[in-house]
Design a protein around this motif. Structure first.
Motif, PDB file in Angstrom:
ATOM      1  N   LEU A 340       0.818  -1.208   0.000  1.00 31.44           N
ATOM      2  CA  LEU A 340       0.000   0.000   0.000  1.00 31.44           C
ATOM      3  C   LEU A 340       0.855   1.263   0.000  1.00 31.44           C
ATOM      4  O   LEU A 340       0.512   2.263  -0.640  1.00 31.44           O
ATOM      5  CB  LEU A 340      -0.939   0.004   1.206  1.00 31.44           C
ATOM      6  N   CYS A 341       1.980   1.217   0.720  1.00 31.76           N
ATOM      7  CA  CYS A 341       2.877   2.384   0.755  1.00 31.76           C
ATOM      8  C   CYS A 341       3.445   2.669  -0.633  1.00 31.76           C
ATOM      9  O   CYS A 341       3.535   3.826  -1.064  1.00 31.76           O
ATOM     10  CB  CYS A 341       4.002   2.154   1.752  1.00 31.76           C
ATOM     11  N   HIS A 342       3.843   1.614  -1.348  1.00 32.85           N
ATOM     12  CA  HIS A 342       4.359   1.797  -2.713  1.00 32.85           C
ATOM     13  C   HIS A 342       3.262   2.318  -3.646  1.00 32.85           C
ATOM     14  O   HIS A 342       3.516   3.183  -4.496  1.00 32.85           O
ATOM     15  CB  HIS A 342       4.919   0.476  -3.239  1.00 32.85           C
ATOM     16  N   SER A 351       0.648  12.294  -9.769  1.00 36.48           N
ATOM     17  CA  SER A 351       0.007  13.617  -9.679  1.00 36.48           C
ATOM     18  C   SER A 351       1.032  14.737  -9.577  1.00 36.48           C
ATOM     19  O   SER A 351       0.676  15.890  -9.326  1.00 36.48           O
ATOM     20  CB  SER A 351      -0.931  13.658  -8.468  1.00 36.48           C
ATOM     21  N   GLY A 352       2.316  14.377  -9.731  1.00 42.37           N
ATOM     22  CA  GLY A 352       3.368  15.387  -9.713  1.00 42.37           C
ATOM     23  C   GLY A 352       3.909  15.707  -8.346  1.00 42.37           C
ATOM     24  O   GLY A 352       4.644  16.682  -8.176  1.00 42.37           O
ATOM     25  N   ARG A 353       3.564  14.892  -7.354  1.00 41.28           N
ATOM     26  CA  ARG A 353       4.048  15.126  -5.992  1.00 41.28           C
ATOM     27  C   ARG A 353       5.110  14.102  -5.629  1.00 41.28           C
ATOM     28  O   ARG A 353       5.200  13.038  -6.246  1.00 41.28           O
ATOM     29  CB  ARG A 353       2.898  15.062  -4.996  1.00 41.28           C
ATOM     30  N   ARG A 354       5.862  14.410  -4.603  1.00 41.25           N
ATOM     31  CA  ARG A 354       6.941  13.523  -4.171  1.00 41.25           C
ATOM     32  C   ARG A 354       6.399  12.423  -3.269  1.00 41.25           C
ATOM     33  O   ARG A 354       5.601  12.678  -2.364  1.00 41.25           O
ATOM     34  CB  ARG A 354       8.009  14.326  -3.435  1.00 41.25           C
ATOM     35  N   GLY A 355       6.840  11.190  -3.492  1.00 47.58           N
ATOM     36  CA  GLY A 355       6.418  10.079  -2.650  1.00 47.58           C
ATOM     37  C   GLY A 355       6.962  10.202  -1.238  1.00 47.58           C
ATOM     38  O   GLY A 355       8.102  10.623  -1.039  1.00 47.58           O
ATOM     39  N   ILE A 356       6.146   9.839  -0.271  1.00 46.53           N
ATOM     40  CA  ILE A 356       6.565   9.970   1.137  1.00 46.53           C
ATOM     41  C   ILE A 356       6.402   8.689   1.932  1.00 46.53           C
ATOM     42  O   ILE A 356       7.022   8.533   2.992  1.00 46.53           O
ATOM     43  CB  ILE A 356       5.766  11.090   1.843  1.00 46.53           C
ATOM     44  N   TYR A 357       5.606   7.748   1.452  1.00 45.60           N
ATOM     45  CA  TYR A 357       5.224   6.617   2.294  1.00 45.60           C
ATOM     46  C   TYR A 357       6.294   5.530   2.387  1.00 45.60           C
ATOM     47  O   TYR A 357       6.439   4.899   3.436  1.00 45.60           O
ATOM     48  CB  TYR A 357       3.904   6.027   1.800  1.00 45.60           C
TER      49      TYR A 357
END
Length: 441
Positions: A340-342, A351-357
């Motif tokens: 789920l984190c991936h 969506s153009g945002r940086r992954g954080i999870y």
């Protein structure tokens, strides 16, 4: 007499000084004093400016904390008892103005030193400055108070963890490093030099534990004929009864690990070890009761361990998992959580945002690596001082300050810990709530 109450009588007209009033223990202590001891004359709160928030803003928002909700319903005039003082424990004279210092010197009867750096990952220089030097500065102000009756210091039952034998007596522990020497080293050495030259710290779990150990020795060396009480607490958990069940401002390491069991997180433990999970209201009640006791001791120092040697870590885990963890995916460990984190990171990046999870997974693993050291060693705590104090109380005093851990229903506590923490939060194990949460980012 059965209906008399020595605690209420003792705090009649007292002026109290508290450091660390924004921390968990400080907040709960203030709430209990305001709610249950209306006879207190004045409570002085030391508060420092933060980079992101000035003192005025911190004061303005302070009593919005839910912990004060019960107290404010019955004590409308509580603000009349509060006196704010801007300062910092690591500054000479606590950074206080001359006017404020004179007030403290002439009015304060009881000092509560609750402030400390509790970070498990902190460089030694900062830990020494906050915990040892900060305590020295607070004590220097306290010892010049004309009406001082006792100085109460909040410590940890893990102060010897990693160094001593597996027994913690209610006395000042051994420390291979002189606290005065540590202060000199921190003053003259850089961060890297100090880490390299202070080999004694390597005997302890982390710098927090090491410096709390040294701080107790610092107070144990004092010869000023001042009554000093040291209250050692374990992992401070959600409240048992007061002001309402399951209140807590910040989760501690063991609390966080428990909450993450739903993700399939596993780590090594010693089945016989105990993390001494202590409800915050029990800690505060013991602190207030030991204040009265300390003020009347013959010697100048007394140590109180707020601990019960059961349940063990294994027993707590069994209750927690049985009550809260019902996801069949957990047989695959943390596979679902990682998947789920991936997926959440993928949606963010699309969506153009940086992954954080995924980074959160790495942080959690590092956190567990540090924290699990507390549950690998078997530790037995002596509690004779608090046990004797409890036995001496009449019914009225026990109802006012309940702190007998042997009467705590830990099964009831453990069952409520996870439920209270997940209210109004999204469930990371549920794809639907996860997507709704992502939509709000």
């Amino acid at each position: 007499m059965e209906n008399s109450n020595r605690f209420l009588e003792y705090f009649q007209g007292k002026c109290i000084f508290i450091t660390g009033c924004t921390g968990c223990v400080g907040l709960a202590l203030l709430e209990k004093l305001l709610r249950s001891f209306p006879q207190v004359h004045k409570i002085v709160l030391l508060i420092r400016k933060k980079r992101s928030e000035n003192v005025s803003t911190r004061i303005l928002n302070y009593f919005d904390n839910p912990v004060f909700s019960v107290m404010k319903e019955t004590h409308k005039d509580y603000l009349e008892k509060i006196m704010w003082m801007e300062g910092d424990i690591v500054k000479p004279n606590l950074g206080l103005s001359e006017e404020n210092l004179n007030y403290i010197y002439n009015k304060v009867n009881v000092f509560y030193h609750c402030a400390a750096s509790v970070k498990f990952v902190e460089n030694l220089k900062n830990s020494i400055t906050s915990n040892i030097y900060g305590t020295e500065m607070v004590y220097k102000v306290a010892k010049d108070c004309k009406k001082l009756e006792c100085f109460m210091h909040v410590s940890t039952v893990f102060c010897n963890h990693g160094y001593s034998q597996s027994v913690l007596k209610e006395e000042i522990p051994e420390n291979p490093a002189n606290p005065d020497r540590l202060l000199e080293m921190a003053k003259s050495m850089s961060v890297n030099e100090l880490e390299k030259n202070c080999k004694e710290s390597k005997n302890f779990i982390n710098n927090y534990v090491f410096t709390k150990n040294a701080t107790e020795n610092l107070l144990g060396n004092k010869k000023d004929n001042i009554k000093i009480g040291i209250l050692r607490v374990g992992c401070v958990m959600e409240s048992y009864q007061e002001p309402y069940p399951s209140w807590l401002i910040n989760a501690n390491s063991f609390n966080i690990i428990l909450k993450n069991l739903v993700t399939g997180v596993v780590f090594n433990i010693n089945e016989k070890a105990s993390v001494y999970c202590t409800p915050i209201d029990i800690c505060v009640n013991a602190l207030i009761a030991s204040t009265f006791d300390t003020a009347h001791i013959r010697d100048n120092l007394k140590v109180y361990n707020v601990a019960t040697n059961s349940p063990t870590v294994k027993e707590i885990f069994k209750i927690f998992v049985k009550e809260n963890v019902k996801d069949p995916w957990l047989i695959f460990g943390s596979l679902k959580y990682r998947f789920l984190c991936h997926m959440k990171d993928l949606l963010l990046e699309m969506s153009g945002r940086r992954g954080i999870y995924v980074r959160e997974i790495e942080k959690l693993e590092h956190f567990i690596e540090i924290s699990q050291k507390f549950v690998l060693k078997e530790l037995y705590c002596h509690t004779e001082n608090l046990d004797e104090l409890w036995k001496s109380l009449n019914q009225s005093e026990r109802e006012l300050l309940f702190f007998n851990l042997n009467d705590v229903d830990y099964e009831k506590c453990v069952k409520s810990w996870y439920k209270s923490s997940m209210e109004n939060q999204y469930n990371p194990m549920d794809p639907t709530s996860t997507m709704l949460h992502l939509a709000k980012l």
